[in-house]
Structures are given as structure tokens and as C-alpha cells.
Design an enzyme around this catalytic site. Structure first.
Site, PDB file in Angstrom:
ATOM      1  N   TRP A 322      11.712  -8.086 -16.014  1.00 27.73           N
ATOM      2  CA  TRP A 322      12.265  -7.338 -15.295  1.00 27.73           C
ATOM      3  C   TRP A 322      13.609  -7.514 -14.342  1.00 27.73           C
ATOM      4  O   TRP A 322      13.855  -8.822 -14.152  1.00 27.73           O
ATOM      5  CB  TRP A 322      10.965  -7.020 -13.913  1.00 27.73           C
ATOM      6  CG  TRP A 322       9.823  -6.414 -14.647  1.00 27.73           C
ATOM      7  CD1 TRP A 322       8.775  -7.250 -14.202  1.00 27.73           C
ATOM      8  CD2 TRP A 322       9.513  -5.388 -15.028  1.00 27.73           C
ATOM      9  NE1 TRP A 322       7.606  -6.291 -14.822  1.00 27.73           N
ATOM     10  CE2 TRP A 322       8.041  -5.286 -15.353  1.00 27.73           C
ATOM     11  CE3 TRP A 322      10.243  -4.049 -15.509  1.00 27.73           C
ATOM     12  CZ2 TRP A 322       7.419  -4.233 -16.100  1.00 27.73           C
ATOM     13  CZ3 TRP A 322       9.595  -3.192 -16.470  1.00 27.73           C
ATOM     14  CH2 TRP A 322       8.375  -3.373 -16.559  1.00 27.73           C
ATOM     15  N   ASN A 357       3.934  16.791 -13.083  1.00 26.00           N
ATOM     16  CA  ASN A 357       3.637  15.843 -13.688  1.00 26.00           C
ATOM     17  C   ASN A 357       4.319  15.218 -14.736  1.00 26.00           C
ATOM     18  O   ASN A 357       4.561  14.046 -14.978  1.00 26.00           O
ATOM     19  CB  ASN A 357       2.162  15.990 -14.347  1.00 26.00           C
ATOM     20  CG  ASN A 357       1.460  14.866 -15.044  1.00 26.00           C
ATOM     21  OD1 ASN A 357       1.236  13.792 -14.505  1.00 26.00           O
ATOM     22  ND2 ASN A 357       1.279  15.143 -16.471  1.00 26.00           N
ATOM     23  N   TRP A 375       7.518  -1.703 -12.649  1.00 26.62           N
ATOM     24  CA  TRP A 375       6.836  -0.425 -12.295  1.00 26.62           C
ATOM     25  C   TRP A 375       6.319  -0.524 -10.570  1.00 26.62           C
ATOM     26  O   TRP A 375       6.498   0.629 -10.123  1.00 26.62           O
ATOM     27  CB  TRP A 375       5.630   0.041 -13.232  1.00 26.62           C
ATOM     28  CG  TRP A 375       4.558  -1.150 -13.293  1.00 26.62           C
ATOM     29  CD1 TRP A 375       4.817  -2.105 -14.077  1.00 26.62           C
ATOM     30  CD2 TRP A 375       3.561  -1.351 -12.432  1.00 26.62           C
ATOM     31  NE1 TRP A 375       3.531  -3.022 -13.689  1.00 26.62           N
ATOM     32  CE2 TRP A 375       2.890  -2.307 -12.834  1.00 26.62           C
ATOM     33  CE3 TRP A 375       3.134  -0.682 -11.457  1.00 26.62           C
ATOM     34  CZ2 TRP A 375       1.621  -2.898 -12.129  1.00 26.62           C
ATOM     35  CZ3 TRP A 375       1.899  -1.037 -10.633  1.00 26.62           C
ATOM     36  CH2 TRP A 375       1.352  -2.147 -11.003  1.00 26.62           C
TER      37      TRP A 375
HETATM   38  P1  FAD Z   1      -3.007  20.063 -12.140  1.00 29.95           P
HETATM   39  O1  FAD Z   1      -2.396  20.040 -13.648  1.00 29.95           O
HETATM   40  O2  FAD Z   1      -3.394  21.441 -11.826  1.00 29.95           O
HETATM   41  O3  FAD Z   1      -4.437  19.062 -12.265  1.00 29.95           O
HETATM   42  C1  FAD Z   1      -5.486  19.169 -11.397  1.00 29.95           C
HETATM   43  C2  FAD Z   1      -5.696  17.681 -10.851  1.00 29.95           C
HETATM   44  O4  FAD Z   1      -6.113  16.923 -11.849  1.00 29.95           O
HETATM   45  C3  FAD Z   1      -4.769  17.226 -10.304  1.00 29.95           C
HETATM   46  O5  FAD Z   1      -4.646  17.895  -8.675  1.00 29.95           O
HETATM   47  C4  FAD Z   1      -4.811  15.904 -10.039  1.00 29.95           C
HETATM   48  O6  FAD Z   1      -5.986  15.590  -9.088  1.00 29.95           O
HETATM   49  C5  FAD Z   1      -5.596  15.590 -11.153  1.00 29.95           C
HETATM   50  N1  FAD Z   1      -4.664  15.013 -12.337  1.00 29.95           N
HETATM   51  C6  FAD Z   1      -3.778  15.714 -13.084  1.00 29.95           C
HETATM   52  N2  FAD Z   1      -3.247  14.981 -13.978  1.00 29.95           N
HETATM   53  C7  FAD Z   1      -3.478  13.627 -13.570  1.00 29.95           C
HETATM   54  C8  FAD Z   1      -3.211  12.287 -14.007  1.00 29.95           C
HETATM   55  N3  FAD Z   1      -2.077  12.394 -14.934  1.00 29.95           N
HETATM   56  N4  FAD Z   1      -3.666  11.319 -13.394  1.00 29.95           N
HETATM   57  C9  FAD Z   1      -4.741  11.321 -12.353  1.00 29.95           C
HETATM   58  N5  FAD Z   1      -5.131  12.570 -11.923  1.00 29.95           N
HETATM   59  C10 FAD Z   1      -4.600  13.771 -12.368  1.00 29.95           C
HETATM   60  N6  FAD Z   1      -1.738  12.195  -8.944  1.00 29.95           N
HETATM   61  C11 FAD Z   1      -2.303  12.097  -7.662  1.00 29.95           C
HETATM   62  O7  FAD Z   1      -3.040  12.680  -7.343  1.00 29.95           O
HETATM   63  N7  FAD Z   1      -1.653  11.011  -7.001  1.00 29.95           N
HETATM   64  C12 FAD Z   1      -0.836  10.195  -7.237  1.00 29.95           C
HETATM   65  O8  FAD Z   1      -0.680   9.373  -6.571  1.00 29.95           O
HETATM   66  C13 FAD Z   1      -0.004  10.375  -8.606  1.00 29.95           C
HETATM   67  N8  FAD Z   1       0.602   9.536  -9.158  1.00 29.95           N
HETATM   68  C14 FAD Z   1       1.258   9.627 -10.225  1.00 29.95           C
HETATM   69  C15 FAD Z   1       2.387   8.785 -10.621  1.00 29.95           C
HETATM   70  C16 FAD Z   1       3.000   8.888 -11.924  1.00 29.95           C
HETATM   71  C17 FAD Z   1       4.099   7.859 -12.288  1.00 29.95           C
HETATM   72  C18 FAD Z   1       2.447   9.957 -12.977  1.00 29.95           C
HETATM   73  C19 FAD Z   1       2.977   9.839 -14.305  1.00 29.95           C
HETATM   74  C20 FAD Z   1       1.734  10.762 -12.341  1.00 29.95           C
HETATM   75  C21 FAD Z   1       0.837  10.526 -11.101  1.00 29.95           C
HETATM   76  N9  FAD Z   1      -0.223  11.617 -10.596  1.00 29.95           N
HETATM   77  C22 FAD Z   1      -0.795  11.360  -9.354  1.00 29.95           C
HETATM   78  C23 FAD Z   1      -0.849  12.692 -11.451  1.00 29.95           C
HETATM   79  C24 FAD Z   1      -0.094  13.958 -11.616  1.00 29.95           C
HETATM   80  O9  FAD Z   1       1.191  13.795 -11.827  1.00 29.95           O
HETATM   81  C25 FAD Z   1      -0.717  14.665 -10.308  1.00 29.95           C
HETATM   82  O10 FAD Z   1      -2.053  14.447 -10.301  1.00 29.95           O
HETATM   83  C26 FAD Z   1      -0.309  16.377 -10.551  1.00 29.95           C
HETATM   84  O11 FAD Z   1       1.117  16.566 -10.883  1.00 29.95           O
HETATM   85  C27 FAD Z   1      -0.616  17.073  -9.522  1.00 29.95           C
HETATM   86  O12 FAD Z   1      -0.373  18.402  -9.620  1.00 29.95           O
HETATM   87  P2  FAD Z   1      -1.434  19.351  -9.863  1.00 29.95           P
HETATM   88  O13 FAD Z   1      -2.445  19.059  -8.660  1.00 29.95           O
HETATM   89  O14 FAD Z   1      -0.656  20.852  -9.885  1.00 29.95           O
HETATM   90  O15 FAD Z   1      -2.057  19.194 -11.117  1.00 29.95           O
END
Ligand code: FAD
Length: 492
Positions: A322, A357, A375
Site C-alpha cells: 500500500w 451501492n 482499504w
Molecule cells: P437496498 O438495495 O434497498 O438493500 C436493502 C438492504 O440490504 C440494505 O438496506 C442493506 O441493509 C442490505 N444490503 C444491500 N446491499 C448490501 C451489501 N452489499 N452488503 C451488506 N448489506 C447490504 N451497508 C450498510 O448497511 N452499512 C455499511 O456500512 C455499508 N458499507 C459499505 C461499504 C462499501 C465499500 C460497499 C461497497 C457497500 C457498503 N454497504 C453498507 C452496502 C450497501 O451499499 C448499502 O447497504 C446500500 O447502499 C443501502 O442502500 P439501500 O438501503 O437503499 O439498499
């Protein structure tokens, strides 16, 4: 002897700031005795530190303050009162239990090492007082102990590290318990001293940077339920459009889930009901539920790997070369990298406390691969700025993008920020929303302004390097450099 049926029950609220489907509150209300609703701001328990519990970031602290206000108002409406205290959980609960002569303390389980250890300390401390304790399953659809696989070469078992079989196993369990109703009434509890929320200084004041959060969000259980209902009504197209940051099609439930303003059981039940009512939406609903499954997967991973935010899941990454580059890190944090999709995402994050996301994946890949920054630096920034910052999902997703995680994207898959922008924000709507400097630029050049002619840039009112930065790293050079860095660990 005290009449046990009348002695108060303490309900210890944590990441479960709601009244409905709250097993601990439900059980307490059914005792037909006064209920003390207690929230503790615990940054002091000795069990927290060695178990990698981190203090909340700025954005989640802001959310917590709003969510506690909403919870307090909901409790008031049914005759209850929210008592706020700061300190080590065991000390505070013992103090309150003594003061009200409580016979029971109930709470919902948080299946994470630091929280389990703190809860064990509470149980131990209360045993000396002869106060009964009970914890209830809560924040997951399935307990991590129920989904295990044999670890090769050992007698040990561990959580599944690949999402698809994991999710299949959760679904095969037949669904969680039916959500519980909110209590209609709580019996008045003895008056207790409570901290003032304002004294906890959870909200920023000098400077007050939370204007964008206030504009964007209504924390609390009622808003969470409203989001879920609206989302399930309008879910058609979720599978195909959920990757489009220019369309607001996802549920936006993540911060509500983070704080337990809604439970995964409630989501599961409402989603299955909606799928039965509208069979044409069933594939969109299944996709949505599998996203909720990712949350579950990340939490299960965290259960096995409490230091997920600091330790590479694949130890080969321990040797990764890194770079330390404070200037590049700062440009990334401020949304000034010169790549519009990256900068739009980082500015959306700063303003609203969330980021789409797909864009989270792009900005994370850019930091880790184009800038070769560890990261963990990105994870830390997200931890501080996301309102949904989650101890499982945040590090698990960062490691997924970096290639060091479970079921991870291979490191050599480097997202091209130009193509990602063109594919998922084809009209540049999202970029223009967050980068006003680029509003007048044509769609053809919106994801790569440096390719526009001097005349076009002039007509759009942009001087590159002045109004908007030139790219801080050339995409091809960054990609090659990333792949070269990767060979050092691949060959080691
Ligand atoms: P929707 O598409 O409506 O999804 C429904 C629910 O599913 C979300 O509310 C969330 O609880 C869960 N979910 C969806 N995608 C993921 C995923 N990839 N991983 C885990 N859970 C998921 N999500 C967080 O809740 N907290 C974080 O700190 C977080 N950090 C992230 C960091 C990175 C680098 C990335 C790539 C993704 C991260 N996510 C995180 C996952 C995801 O981006 C968000 O959950 C999502 O954007 C929330 O939007 P939404 O509720 O409209 O999602």
C-alpha cells in the site's frame, strides 16, 4: 417478600430503537408490571476495547440522537418513559435496578463479540443482586451458530464464506419468527433521573455540518415502516435498476436497519406478503431479500472475525505494498479526484450520509486500486461519514472490493470509473446532481471532462484544474500499477 408480579422490569435498548417486533419490550409489557426503558451511551465498558468495538462515527452519532428522540416520543405515547444514562452498561444497570428494586432486566441480543461480552458482564453483575435477566434473538434472521460448515482439516466449524450457499441455508430454515406487535400500553414506572440528550453532544454544533443529513432523513421507526411500505409498493424494476444511481429505486432502509428501527423479521414478513400479493414482483422482491441476505452474511462474518475492520481475511494481503499518500486520500475524501462518478459519490456521502451501492463499489475500487491506498483508510472514512455505518457490512464490503475478503471480487478486476459512469449513469444525471461545476457539460463528456475540446469546456464554463480537477491519476497508468502491485503478493 416483594410481590414479583409488580416489581419493575428494565428493558435495555441498544441497536433496537423501535416498539414493534421488539421481543424484550414485548415480554416486559406482558409481565403486567412497570417497565423502565433504558438507553445507555456506553463508551466505557472494559469489554469493548479488546474486542474491537469502535466509537460511533460523526454521522451515526447524529442519527442516534434523532432516533432516541423518536423512540422517546413513541414511548411517551403509550405511557412509558425513556431513561438516558451514560457509563459502563453493567454499572448503570445495577444502579438503576437497585434504585427501582427491579426483578428482571430484558434485552435483545446483538450477536457481535463486544456486545455479547458487555451483556455477559451485565448478567454477571445482576446475578449478585438476584435480578433475573433474559436476552432475546433480534438483529438477524438466523443465529450465526446455526449456519456453520466444517473447517477443512480440523474438527472446528466456521461460518460460510461464500454468499450463495449461505443465503440458501438461511432461506431453507423456513423464515424467522412472526414479528411481534408493539405494546399498546406500558404501566407507569417509578421516576428516575435521566441524562439530557443534548448533554451527550451527539450532534455537531461548531461547525454544524449536519444540514444535509437533516434535509435527507427522518430517522425513527415510523419513517422506517413508511419507507418499507412505499418501497414494496413501487418495487417493480428493482433487479434491473438497483445499480443505477440516477434512479432512486432502492429501499433506503440501511440506516434504519443499522439502528434497529426496523427488524429483518419485519422486512422478511412484509416482503413475503408482498410477493404473495403481487406474484409479478416476486423476482424483484427475491433480489431485494438477497441484499438483506448480504447484510446477514456480513454480520455472520463479523461474528467469526471480530477484527474484520483491521485484519485482512486473506492473509496474503498482509504483504500488499500500500502507498501512503495523504494528498490523494484527501482528494478522494473531498470528491476532487477528477473522475466525476467517484467525486459525485464522495460528495453525496458527505452531504447525505449515504452513497448508492454501485458508486460505493466504484469509489472503493478507485481508492484501493487506482490510488493503492489501504482499504482500511477508506473503511475508516466511511465509518465516520455514513449514517448506516455498520460493524459488519462496512469492513466486509471494503474487503470484498479490495479482494482480501470473503467471496471477494478478485483484486485484478479493476473498475474503470469512466465506463462505470457511462454504464450506470448514462445521462450524467447523478453526476450533475452532485457536481454542479459540470452541469453544462455535454453527456458525451460528462464522465471524462478532460476529453472535451477547449471550446466545449469554455462554453460549459469549466477550466480544468481550476473549476474542476484534472484526473489525479490516469486510468490506464493506475490500472497497470495496481496489477503490478498485486503480482507482488500473488507470487509470494
Ligand atoms: P437496498 O438495495 O434497498 O438493500 C436493502 C438492504 O440490504 C440494505 O438496506 C442493506 O441493509 C442490505 N444490503 C444491500 N446491499 C448490501 C451489501 N452489499 N452488503 C451488506 N448489506 C447490504 N451497508 C450498510 O448497511 N452499512 C455499511 O456500512 C455499508 N458499507 C459499505 C461499504 C462499501 C465499500 C460497499 C461497497 C457497500 C457498503 N454497504 C453498507 C452496502 C450497501 O451499499 C448499502 O447497504 C446500500 O447502499 C443501502 O442502500 P439501500 O438501503 O437503499 O439498499
Amino acid at each position: 417478600m416483594t410481590d414479583q408480579s409488580q416489581t419493575p422490569t428494565i428493558v435495555w435498548f441498544r441497536d433496537d430503537l423501535r416498539l414493534s417486533d421488539h421481543p424484550a419490550l414485548h415480554a416486559a409489557a406482558r409481565r403486567n408490571a412497570p417497565v423502565i426503558c433504558l438507553y445507555i451511551l456506553d463508551e466505557q465498558s472494559k469489554a469493548l476495547k479488546p474486542r474491537q468495538a469502535r466509537p460511533m462515527g460523526g454521522a451515526t452519532r447524529w442519527w442516534l440522537a434523532q432516533s432516541l428522540r423518536a423512540l422517546s416520543a413513541s414511548l411517551d405515547a403509550i405511557g412509558g418513559t425513556l431513561v438516558l444514562r451514560k457509563g459502563a452498561a453493567a454499572d448503570v444497570i445495577v444502579d438503576v435496578a437497585r434504585a427501582v428494586d427491579a426483578s428482571h432486566v430484558f434485552w435483545n441480543e446483538i450477536v457481535q463479540a463486544p456486545h455479547l461480552a458487555v451483556a455477559d458482564g451485565v448478567t454477571e453483575a445482576l446475578a449478585d443482586l438476584d435480578v433475573g435477566t433474559q436476552s432475546f434473538p433480534d438483529d438477524l434472521l438466523a443465529h450465526p451458530a446455526t449456519i456453520r460448515a466444517k473447517e477443512t482439516g480440523t474438527k472446528e466449524s466456521r461460518g460460510l464464506r461464500v454468499f450463495t450457499p449461505f443465503w440458501r441455508r438461511v432461506q431453507a430454515m423456513g423464515g424467522p419468527a412472526k414479528p411481534l406487535p408493539a405494546p399498546k400500553k406500558l404501566l407507569p414506572a417509578p421516576k428516575l433521573k435521566s441524562d439530557k440528550l443534548a448533554d451527550w453532544a451527539l450532534e455537531p454544533s461548531k461547525p454544524d455540518w449536519a444540514g444535509g443529513l437533516r434535509e435527507t432523513w427522518t430517522p425513527g421507526e415510523a419513517a422506517a415502516q413508511k419507507h418499507l411500505k412505499r418501497f414494496l409498493r413501487e418495487i417493480a424494476g428493482y433487479s434491473s435498476d438497483r445499480d443505477r444511481p440516477d434512479r432512486e429505486i432502492t429501499s433506503r432502509l440501511s440506516p434504519h436497519l443499522r439502528f434497529g428501527e426496523i427488524s429483518p423479521r419485519q422486512i422478511w414478513t412484509a416482503a413475503h406478503f408482498a410477493a404473495a400479493e403481487h406474484p409479478t414482483h416476486s423476482s424483484d422482491i427475491a433480489k431485494f431479500m438477497s441484499e438483506v441476505g448480504w447484510r446477514e452474511f456480513c454480520r455472520h462474518l463479523l461474528f467469526d472475525v471480530p477484527d474484520l475492520a483491521t485484519r485482512n481475511l486473506q492473509s496474503s494481503f498482509d504483504e500488499f505494498p500500500w502507498k501512503t499518500d495523504r494528498t490523494a486520500l484527501r482528494a478522494w475524501q473531498r470528491g476532487l479526484t477528477g473522475y466525476p462518478i467517484v467525486d459525485a459519490g464522495m460528495r453525496e456521502l458527505w452531504h447525505t450520509g449515504v452513497m448508492h451501492n454501485r458508486v460505493r463499489m466504484v469509489v472503493a475500487s478507485f481508492l484501493v486500486k487506482h490510488l493503492l491506498i489501504d482499504w482500511r483508510e477508506g473503511e475508516k472514512w466511511f465509518w465516520d461519514t455514513l449514517v448506516d455505518a455498520d460493524a459488519g457490512s462496512n469492513p466486509a464490503n471494503w474487503q470484498w472490493v479490495a479482494g482480501s475478503g470473503a467471496d471477494a471480487a478478485p483484486y485484478f478486476r479493476v473498475f474503470n470509473p469512466i465506463l462505470q459512469g457511462e454504464k450506470f449513469d448514462p445521462g450524467g444525471v447523478y453526476v450533475r446532481r452532485w457536481i454542479p461545476e459540470l452541469t453544462e457539460l455535454s453527456t458525451k463528456h460528462i464522465h471524462q471532462p478532460w476529453t472535451a475540446s477547449p471550446l466545449e469546456l469554455k462554453n460549459a464554463g469549466i477550466t480544468l484544474g481550476k473549476d474542476y480537477p484534472s484526473p489525479i491519476v490516469d486510468h490506464k497508468v493506475g490500472r497497470e500499477r495496481a496489477l503490478k502491485a498485486y503480482t507482488t503478493i500473488r507470487n509470494s
